[in-house]
Motif scaffolding. Structure first.
Motif, PDB file in Angstrom:
ATOM      1  N   ILE A  31       0.868  -1.176   0.000  1.00 26.19           N
ATOM      2  CA  ILE A  31       0.000   0.000   0.000  1.00 26.19           C
ATOM      3  C   ILE A  31       0.908   1.229   0.000  1.00 26.19           C
ATOM      4  O   ILE A  31       1.801   1.351   0.849  1.00 26.19           O
ATOM      5  N   VAL A  32       0.700   2.124  -0.990  1.00 26.33           N
ATOM      6  CA  VAL A  32       1.547   3.316  -1.076  1.00 26.33           C
ATOM      7  C   VAL A  32       0.688   4.566  -0.906  1.00 26.33           C
ATOM      8  O   VAL A  32      -0.506   4.549  -1.195  1.00 26.33           O
ATOM      9  N   ASP A  33       1.318   5.663  -0.422  1.00 22.90           N
ATOM     10  CA  ASP A  33       0.566   6.921  -0.249  1.00 22.90           C
ATOM     11  C   ASP A  33       0.532   7.687  -1.572  1.00 22.90           C
ATOM     12  O   ASP A  33       0.975   7.190  -2.605  1.00 22.90           O
ATOM     13  N   GLU A  34       0.017   8.925  -1.523  1.00 17.37           N
ATOM     14  CA  GLU A  34      -0.147   9.700  -2.760  1.00 17.37           C
ATOM     15  C   GLU A  34       1.195   9.921  -3.456  1.00 17.37           C
ATOM     16  O   GLU A  34       1.271  10.047  -4.667  1.00 17.37           O
ATOM     17  N   GLN A  35       2.284   9.974  -2.676  1.00 13.15           N
ATOM     18  CA  GLN A  35       3.617  10.189  -3.273  1.00 13.15           C
ATOM     19  C   GLN A  35       4.267   8.866  -3.714  1.00 13.15           C
ATOM     20  O   GLN A  35       5.393   8.854  -4.191  1.00 13.15           O
ATOM     21  N   LYS A  37       4.990   6.436  -1.651  1.00 16.69           N
ATOM     22  CA  LYS A  37       5.830   5.896  -0.585  1.00 16.69           C
ATOM     23  C   LYS A  37       5.094   4.745   0.133  1.00 16.69           C
ATOM     24  O   LYS A  37       3.872   4.817   0.323  1.00 16.69           O
ATOM     25  N   VAL A  38       5.849   3.740   0.548  1.00 16.26           N
ATOM     26  CA  VAL A  38       5.197   2.581   1.173  1.00 16.26           C
ATOM     27  C   VAL A  38       4.594   2.962   2.524  1.00 16.26           C
ATOM     28  O   VAL A  38       5.272   3.536   3.385  1.00 16.26           O
ATOM     29  N   ILE A  39       3.290   2.647   2.700  1.00 18.22           N
ATOM     30  CA  ILE A  39       2.649   2.829   4.008  1.00 18.22           C
ATOM     31  C   ILE A  39       2.720   1.524   4.800  1.00 18.22           C
ATOM     32  O   ILE A  39       3.094   1.482   5.954  1.00 18.22           O
ATOM     33  N   ARG A  40       2.337   0.461   4.105  1.00 19.90           N
ATOM     34  CA  ARG A  40       2.365  -0.835   4.758  1.00 19.90           C
ATOM     35  C   ARG A  40       2.292  -1.926   3.686  1.00 19.90           C
ATOM     36  O   ARG A  40       2.067  -1.647   2.510  1.00 19.90           O
ATOM     37  N   THR A  41       2.506  -3.153   4.119  1.00 11.98           N
ATOM     38  CA  THR A  41       2.299  -4.280   3.218  1.00 11.98           C
ATOM     39  C   THR A  41       1.126  -5.093   3.764  1.00 11.98           C
ATOM     40  O   THR A  41       0.779  -4.978   4.945  1.00 11.98           O
ATOM     41  N   GLY A 100      11.601   6.127  -0.287  1.00 18.04           N
ATOM     42  CA  GLY A 100      10.678   5.168   0.317  1.00 18.04           C
ATOM     43  C   GLY A 100       9.709   4.572  -0.684  1.00 18.04           C
ATOM     44  O   GLY A 100       8.730   3.909  -0.317  1.00 18.04           O
ATOM     45  N   ARG A 101       9.953   4.769  -1.994  1.00 21.36           N
ATOM     46  CA  ARG A 101       9.049   4.195  -3.007  1.00 21.36           C
ATOM     47  C   ARG A 101       9.525   2.788  -3.366  1.00 21.36           C
ATOM     48  O   ARG A 101      10.717   2.563  -3.537  1.00 21.36           O
ATOM     49  N   PRO A 102       8.580   1.866  -3.508  1.00 22.12           N
ATOM     50  CA  PRO A 102       8.984   0.481  -3.787  1.00 22.12           C
ATOM     51  C   PRO A 102       9.616   0.357  -5.172  1.00 22.12           C
ATOM     52  O   PRO A 102       9.138   0.982  -6.127  1.00 22.12           O
ATOM     53  N   THR A 103      10.680  -0.410  -5.273  1.00 26.86           N
ATOM     54  CA  THR A 103      11.324  -0.626  -6.576  1.00 26.86           C
ATOM     55  C   THR A 103      11.188  -2.070  -7.033  1.00 26.86           C
ATOM     56  O   THR A 103      11.084  -2.351  -8.214  1.00 26.86           O
ATOM     57  N   ARG A 104      11.236  -3.011  -6.108  1.00 22.64           N
ATOM     58  CA  ARG A 104      11.114  -4.433  -6.487  1.00 22.64           C
ATOM     59  C   ARG A 104      10.886  -5.282  -5.240  1.00 22.64           C
ATOM     60  O   ARG A 104      11.002  -4.783  -4.121  1.00 22.64           O
ATOM     61  N   PHE A 105      10.555  -6.552  -5.488  1.00 18.23           N
ATOM     62  CA  PHE A 105      10.472  -7.537  -4.412  1.00 18.23           C
ATOM     63  C   PHE A 105      11.670  -8.468  -4.498  1.00 18.23           C
ATOM     64  O   PHE A 105      12.202  -8.689  -5.585  1.00 18.23           O
TER      65      PHE A 105
END
Ligand SMILES: Cc1ncc(COP(=O)(O)O)c(C=O)c1O
Length: 494
Positions: A31-35, A37-41, A100-105
């Protein structure tokens, strides 16, 4: 691995999380915010707990019981990722950039995967050509893919004719048949090779004469070849053909070999199964002998899943090969056959894969050569560790990078290294076991490089093929290099 399908915005609902979790192999959504950035998984466990707490399918995922997402910086190594997975008893970890933005798993399954020697590497075009075969309803043997694949092979190699067949071995068999090799005929063949170079000689009950390797490129020794030809010429027992292998994609010394073959008027068949994309002089590897054969087996530099091609400039020989590859039907309106023949033709579906693969062949060669260069850079300083050399005046395709360990300087046998690497998830293989050492060829005539030295045997006993797949990442290769250095340094220390 990061797929958009696993990302959800800040207002996502429980039912959307459930759908995302069901979509693919990764059992986690982010789950990412408006920017961004990861809020939670969210995992299946989170969903279960949320339902147990009475949340309904339209509840926002941000209302789920609290959780601090477990994140790693994007430049974390596989080892860091594994340590994190173990520490938190989880199967997937999310990597994020500096914002803080997700790039990969990274997931446990991909980490536990073996790094293979030479897996297939598809491009973007293959599926389209296969689809074309379906659209044209030419799933049957011949069709537009087959014709186009053969033309592209001619254009690439500079040869006038190509016949796509079911395997490289089939191509070699046809080469021997069109040269009228029959029971009792002598055929010279490189000793240090895969058994497929020799099997077709045995199919025809002809007599293989095994010609040793030379110590630099490990290909057929012109010295041994010259000695054998001179002796057989004097005895009136010259061979009916010479099969020259370009080992691991590096060309044999074709100037010297062709000069000898021409001097004694013996036709040359190039077993270029491993060397498509290599060059010798100004010509493609496989453009020097009277006939030549490429392989598109699954482990080769390009693949049709299984397949091969016979190449030549001689229209008469190729017409004969074409007939022999399709059951040898005579020129009659009915089904009439006068000689033993085969069902060796490549299918139009597989030729579609070949068309797509040929389009990326130059890239594949460049990638494998770069892999070889990185191995040399990463391992070249280790005392006693060497590499298969390229013949002067040639450029190999570096299908496989092969290292050698000098037993006088390295305290480990290559098999010890191979087993230790296997435990680290890295597949390596010993070099081909020479034909003179094979039970199948017990008693076969063997011509050594020099009278007191069998080069093929010593190459076999001290060499190892390293992972060389063109899709291997720099990071994966760095892992292989680090593994080899660590296994060898333990060997040196003990
Ligand atoms: C040197 C050599 N010759 C012949 C072949 C036979 O090719 P195929 O597997 O396509 O029959 C191979 C590979 O498998 C090979 O490495």
């Amino acid at each position: 691995m990061l797929l958009d399908q696993y990302l959800l915005g800040p207002h996502a609902k429980l039912h959307e999380a459930i759908s995302a979790l069901e979509q693919g192999p990764v059992k986690l959504c982010v789950i990412v915010d408006e920017q961004g950035k990861v809020i939670r998984t969210v995992t299946n466990g989170d969903v279960r707990r949320a339902l147990l707490q009475g949340l309904d399918l339209d509840s926002p995922v941000t209302d789920f019981p609290g959780q601090h997402p477990i994140l790693l910086p994007d430049d974390a190594s596989d080892a860091d990722a594994l340590a994190t997975l173990d520490e938190h008893s989880i199967d997937v970890v999310v990597l994020v950039d500096e914002n803080g933005r997700p790039t990969r798993f990274i997931d446990r399954l991909s980490l536990s995967k073996m790094l293979y020697l030479s897996p297939p590497h598809m491009g973007n075009g293959e599926a389209g050509y296969v689809q074309l075969a379906f659209e044209e309803n030419y799933v049957a043997p011949a069709g537009s893919n087959l014709t186009a694949f053969e033309s592209a092979l001619c254009a690439f190699s500079g040869r006038k004719h190509a016949l796509a067949v079911s395997s490289g071995t089939a191509g070699l068999h046809l080469a021997l048949r069109v040269l009228d090799i029959t029971a009792g005929d002598r055929v010279y063949v490189s000793d240090l090779t895969f058994v497929a170079s020799v099997q077709p000689i045995l199919y025809e009950q002809a007599t293989p004469v095994l010609i040793d390797a030379e110590p630099v490129t490990w290909n057929m020794s012109p010295q041994a070849l010259g000695r054998a030809l001179a002796r057989d010429a004097a005895a009136g027992t010259l061979p009916k053909a010479i099969i020259v292998v370009h080992l691991y994609g590096q060309s044999a010394d074709m100037d010297a070999i062709m000069a000898l073959a021409n001097q004694y008027e013996v036709p040359v068949v190039e077993d270029a199964a491993e060397s498509l994309g290599a060059t010798y002089g100004n010509l493609a590897s496989g453009a020097h002998g009277l006939l030549s054969v490429y392989s598109f087996n699954g482990n080769k530099i390009i693949t049709t899943s299984g397949g091969g091609a016979l190449m030549s400039d001689r229209a008469d020989l190729m017409a004969r090969a074409q007939k022999l590859s399709t059951q040898g039907r005579d020129d009659a309106e009915h089904y009439q056959h006068t000689e033993i023949a085969y069902n060796y033709r490549m299918s139009n579906v597989l030729a579609g894969i070949g068309r797509g693969q040929l389009e990326v062949l130059n890239e594949r060669v460049a990638a494998r050569r770069a892999i070889y260069d990185r191995y040399v850079e990463g391992l070249g300083d280790i005392p006693g560790l060497g590499f298969q050399a390229e013949c002067t005046n040639s450029q190999g395709n570096r299908w496989l990078t092969v290292i050698s360990l000098d037993p006088d300087q390295v305290p480990l046998h290559v098999y010890q290294l191979m087993r230790a690497l296997r435990n680290n998830g890295v597949e390596t293989r010993p070099a081909w076991k020479p034909m003179q050492m094979q039970p199948l060829l017990a008693g076969a005539e063997f011509e050594p490089h020099s009278l007191d030295e069998s080069v093929g045997t010593s190459v076999f006993l001290r060499t190892l093929c390293l992972p060389s797949g063109s899709a291997m990442s720099v990071k994966e290769q760095d892992g292989v290099i680090a593994s080899i250095r660590s296994v060898l340094s333990e060997g040196f220390a003990s």
